[in-house]
Scaffold this motif. Structure first.
Motif, PDB file in Angstrom:
ATOM      1  N   MET A   1       0.861  -1.169   0.000  1.00 41.79           N
ATOM      2  CA  MET A   1       0.000   0.000   0.000  1.00 41.79           C
ATOM      3  C   MET A   1       0.900   1.222   0.000  1.00 41.79           C
ATOM      4  N   GLU A   2       1.256   1.693  -1.184  1.00 40.08           N
ATOM      5  CA  GLU A   2       2.306   2.708  -1.296  1.00 40.08           C
ATOM      6  C   GLU A   2       1.758   4.128  -1.108  1.00 40.08           C
ATOM      7  N   GLU A   3       1.203   4.336   0.082  1.00 43.58           N
ATOM      8  CA  GLU A   3       0.774   5.685   0.450  1.00 43.58           C
ATOM      9  C   GLU A   3       1.970   6.547   0.834  1.00 43.58           C
ATOM     10  N   HIS A   4       3.109   5.901   1.112  1.00 42.80           N
ATOM     11  CA  HIS A   4       4.392   6.552   1.355  1.00 42.80           C
ATOM     12  C   HIS A   4       5.393   5.931   0.389  1.00 42.80           C
ATOM     13  N   PRO A   5       6.581   6.500   0.256  1.00 46.56           N
ATOM     14  CA  PRO A   5       7.611   5.841  -0.545  1.00 46.56           C
ATOM     15  C   PRO A   5       7.967   4.476   0.036  1.00 46.56           C
TER      16      PRO A   5
END
Length: 359
Positions: free
Chosen positions: A72-76
C-alpha cells in the motif's frame, strides 16, 4: 499508467522492503509472545475498545500487531526520501522520526483541475497476495491485528497541493471538494477490501486523518459536519459493516470533534499526547469512547515509584473499562518498561475483578 504506479505494479512484494529501525519495519517485526494470561490478549483488547468489561487494562501498542503493508504505497517504499504512487514527493525528517511532503510538492496544477490531472492508483495491478502472505508470517495469533490505514481523506488532499490551497477549496470549491472526498472514500473502501482479502485476520482499522493544530481543530464544527464527515462516515461504515472496530489517529487538539467521532462509529481515539486533556475526555466521553492515554514514567524513577504511578493511573482512569495505558518510559532503561507492564497487568486484573464482581 503513471511511472510511480508502474513501479508499484512491478515491485516484488514477496521481499521485505522497509529499512531496519524505521517505523514501518518496527511495525512489521514479530513481537515476543505474551504468556501467562488467563484470557485471550486479543479478546481483552477488543473488550476494552468496545467498552465490554475487559479483564485488565491493555498496554497500548504492546498488546497489538500492526498490519503495515509494503504494497500500500501511500508513502515511498522503502520509507525514505522519494515518491508514493500518487506522485507525492516525501522526505524524512530525522528530528521527528517521520515523513513530510517536500515543501512545494504539487501533483496537480490547481485543485479545480483534479478531475483532469490526478492519476488514481490502479489497485488491480498490485500484488497484494504476495505481500499479505509475507506480512502474516510475523502476526501473533493471540494479539489483536490492526490495519494501519494512513493518509486519510483530508490528509491526502493537502499532500497533493499546498496546505493553504486545500483550505481555500473548502470555501471556493465546496461542490468539487465533495466530489473529491467521495472518490477518495471509494479508493479507501477499495484499498481496505484488498487488506481484508489478502492479509489474514484483520480485527480493526486504525484510520489516520489529522484534523487540528496544537490549539484547536482546523475547521469549525459546522464545516467539519458538512464537508469532512459525510464521506468519512461512509468509509468508516464500510469498515464497521465488515465486522472491524475503528481506532482513530488524529493529531491536533481535536476535542471539539469527539461528538462527531462517536456519531461516525469510531470506537477509540488515540489523542495527540499532552495537548488533549485526558481528564476532560475521560469525564465527559469516557463511557462512549475508548482512549489511549500516556502513562509517563520519569527518568530515574525506581521500582516503587513506577509501580505506584501505574496503580494511580489505573485507579484514575479504570472505572469505565475504556482506557488503555500508553506506557512511556526512559528508553535507555528497559527495566522501567518491564516493571510498568508487570504492574499494569497484575494490578488492573485485580481492579477489574473487583469492579465487575469476578472471582
Amino acid at each position: 499508467m503513471g511511472k510511480f504506479m508502474e513501479t508499484a505494479a512491478h515491485r516484488d512484494y514477496s521481499k521485505w522492503w522497509q529499512k531496519e529501525g524505521t517505523w514501518p519495519a518496527m511495525f512489521q517485526m514479530a513481537k515476543p509472545p505474551i504468556t501467562g494470561r488467563p484470557y485471550s490478549v486479543k479478546e481483552n483488547y477488543i473488550r476494552c475498545v468496545k467498552g465490554e468489561e475487559p479483564y485488565w487494562m491493555p498496554a497500548y501498542f504492546t498488546e497489538s500487531n500492526i498490519i503495515w503493508p509494503d504494497a500500500m504505497e501511500e508513502h515511498p517504499v522503502p520509507e525514505e526520501d522519494g515518491y508514493d504512487w500518487w506522485g507525492v514527493n516525501w522526505q524524512m525528517v530525522d528530528s521527528v522520526g517521520g515523513m513530510i511532503t517536500k515543501p512545494g510538492t504539487r501533483t496537480i496544477s490547481d485543485f479545480a483541475n483534479w478531475k483532469e490531472e490526478l492519476e488514481w492508483p490502479d489497485l488491480s495491478l498490485v500484488d497484494f497476495k504476495a505481500d499479505g502472505a509475507k506480512i502474516q508470517q510475523n502476526l501473533d495469533p493471540d494479539r489483536v491485528h490492526i490495519y494501519e490505514c494512513v493518509e486519510g481523506l483530508f490528509e491526502r488532499l493537502h499532500e497533493m497541493i499546498p496546505f493553504d490551497e486545500s483550505l481555500v477549496a473548502f470555501y471556493e470549491e465546496p461542490e468539487l471538494l465533495a466530489e473529491f472526498f467521495e472518490k477518495m472514500a471509494d479508493y479507501k473502501i477499495e484499498s481496505c477490501s484488498k487488506i481484508f482479502e489478502y492479509y489474514g485476520r484483520v480485527d480493526g482499522v486504525l484510520y489516520h486523518d489529522d484534523w487540528g493544530t496544537q490549539r484547536s481543530g482546523f475547521f469549525s464544527n459546522e464545516m467539519f459536519d458538512e464537508q469532512i464527515m459525510p464521506e468519512t462516515s461512509r468509509f468508516l461504515k464500510f469498515v464497521k459493516d465488515q465486522g472491524k472496530f475503528i481506532e482513530l489517529h488524529s493529531c491536533g487538539k481535536n476535542i471539539q470533534y469527539v461528538p462527531e467521532m462517536i456519531e461516525m462509529g469510531i470506537d477509540m481515539w488515540n489523542p495527540q499526547l499532552f495537548i488533549n486533556e485526558p481528564d476532560l475526555l475521560h469525564s465527559k466521553y469516557g463511557k462512549q469512547m475508548t482512549f489511549a492515554f500516556p502513562l509517563t514514567i520519569e527518568h530515574g524513577w525506581g521500582e516503587e515509584e513506577i509501580r505506584k504511578a501505574t496503580r494511580d493511573f489505573v485507579d484514575h482512569f479504570g472505572e469505565n473499562g475504556r482506557v488503555m495505558a500508553f506506557i512511556m518510559t526512559d528508553m535507555s532503561d528497559p527495566k522501567q518498561g518491564e516493571i510498568a507492564h508487570d504492574e499494569l497487568y497484575n494490578y488492573s486484573l485485580e481492579y477489574y475483578n473487583k469492579l465487575y464482581g469476578r472471582k
